[in-house]
Design a protein around this motif. Sequence first.
Motif, PDB file in Angstrom:
ATOM      1  N   MET A   1      -1.491  -5.687   3.187  1.00 36.05           N
ATOM      2  CA  MET A   1      -1.074  -4.465   3.880  1.00 36.05           C
ATOM      3  C   MET A   1      -1.714  -4.429   5.268  1.00 36.05           C
ATOM      4  O   MET A   1      -2.675  -3.707   5.530  1.00 36.05           O
ATOM      5  CB  MET A   1      -1.424  -3.264   3.015  1.00 36.05           C
ATOM      6  CG  MET A   1      -0.674  -3.339   1.670  1.00 36.05           C
ATOM      7  SD  MET A   1      -0.964  -1.959   0.531  1.00 36.05           S
ATOM      8  CE  MET A   1      -2.631  -2.289  -0.028  1.00 36.05           C
TER       9      MET A   1
ATOM     10  N   GLY B   1      -1.581  -5.493  -1.796  1.00 30.69           N
ATOM     11  CA  GLY B   1      -0.540  -4.686  -2.421  1.00 30.69           C
ATOM     12  C   GLY B   1       0.053  -5.446  -3.591  1.00 30.69           C
ATOM     13  O   GLY B   1       0.128  -6.677  -3.558  1.00 30.69           O
TER      14      GLY B   1
ATOM     15  N   LEU C   1      -6.970  -5.368   1.303  1.00 32.40           N
ATOM     16  CA  LEU C   1      -5.668  -4.703   1.516  1.00 32.40           C
ATOM     17  C   LEU C   1      -4.550  -5.393   0.742  1.00 32.40           C
ATOM     18  O   LEU C   1      -3.503  -5.742   1.296  1.00 32.40           O
ATOM     19  CB  LEU C   1      -5.364  -4.662   3.003  1.00 32.40           C
ATOM     20  CG  LEU C   1      -6.461  -4.009   3.856  1.00 32.40           C
ATOM     21  CD1 LEU C   1      -6.118  -4.110   5.339  1.00 32.40           C
ATOM     22  CD2 LEU C   1      -6.665  -2.568   3.430  1.00 32.40           C
TER      23      LEU C   1
ATOM     24  N   PRO D   1      -3.046   2.446  -0.359  1.00 28.95           N
ATOM     25  CA  PRO D   1      -3.266   1.220   0.407  1.00 28.95           C
ATOM     26  C   PRO D   1      -4.647   1.167   1.078  1.00 28.95           C
ATOM     27  O   PRO D   1      -5.052   0.110   1.551  1.00 28.95           O
ATOM     28  CB  PRO D   1      -2.149   1.246   1.462  1.00 28.95           C
ATOM     29  CG  PRO D   1      -1.619   2.626   1.486  1.00 28.95           C
ATOM     30  CD  PRO D   1      -1.973   3.293   0.195  1.00 28.95           C
TER      31      PRO D   1
END
Lengths: 159, 159
Positions: free
Chosen positions: B58, B97, B95, B90
């Motif tokens: 992300m 996802g 980061l 998020p």
Amino acid sequence: MLAAEKIELKPIGFVKTKEFGKDVRDRSNVSEIVLRDDLAEALDGIEDFSHLFVIFWMHEISEEERRTMKARPRGRGDMPLLGVFATRTPHRPNLIGLTLVELLKVEGNVVTVRGLDAVDGTPVLDIKPFDYWDMAEDARVPEWWMRLEKERSEKRGSK
Amino acid sequence: MLAAEKIELKPIGFVKTKEFGKDVRDRSNVSEIVLRDDLAEALDGIEDFSHLFVIFWMHEISEEERRTMKARPRGRGDMPLLGVFATRTPHRPNLIGLTLVELLKVEGNVVTVRGLDAVDGTPVLDIKPFDYWDMAEDARVPEWWMRLEKERSEKRGSK
């Protein structure tokens, strides 16, 4: 290529387990995820979920194994030769493991889980709560997957 | 700390979508994952699965947002303040996802999927086939999650 080519991550913690080798893959295996002290408060409220996804880094896989493009499920000659993205082999370009586990206990920065197939010392990258958006009840899986699963359940039954 | 502190990844490809902003989160959103050319063969056999997990980076989240420890689901004041690992926000240390998507089509190095909530240009880290080991039919989720889900299904019903 639109974005930075290199991405850097820092482990949020490490796996602690007494199991070795194949026993790590036993679904009844209980492990601890020991988070960094500074991340303990990021666990608040997690105990209201029964299941979690653990995302980890399979650090024991070699650079050469990372370049694998094709593999046979479980390395078995009677299984089809598939692209690594069509399997869950740890030999893949980014050594990211993903496992659904049962949450047993949270104490401070330690999360105790059942069913984590990661060896002792494995770096953990993220923990996400499992919810019903992560489920596809009508999912289609290949014939080879069903064949492996049938063998597994027969083995369990004969124990 | 038992292992290297820093982990480096390289995207396997990038997300291509025409949707912007909130529409990216619409479950009917169709996106393409454009893999690196050299990885096309690693997709062989993936079309026998109906659903995939897409693991992505992300990249739009800032360094400051990465240090977030607590968040309210959907940023809503009527939701409890929770540790980030108890949510799918998020804003998290790494980061990463994770989204379950429906596989629509594979052509060369392009995988077309439905339901990927990632913006255009998102680096993709891994693709894994979804199978029945990824499912917990008896999973327990918190009251706040059920409340959000009820609202979502009412909204869908009134469309």
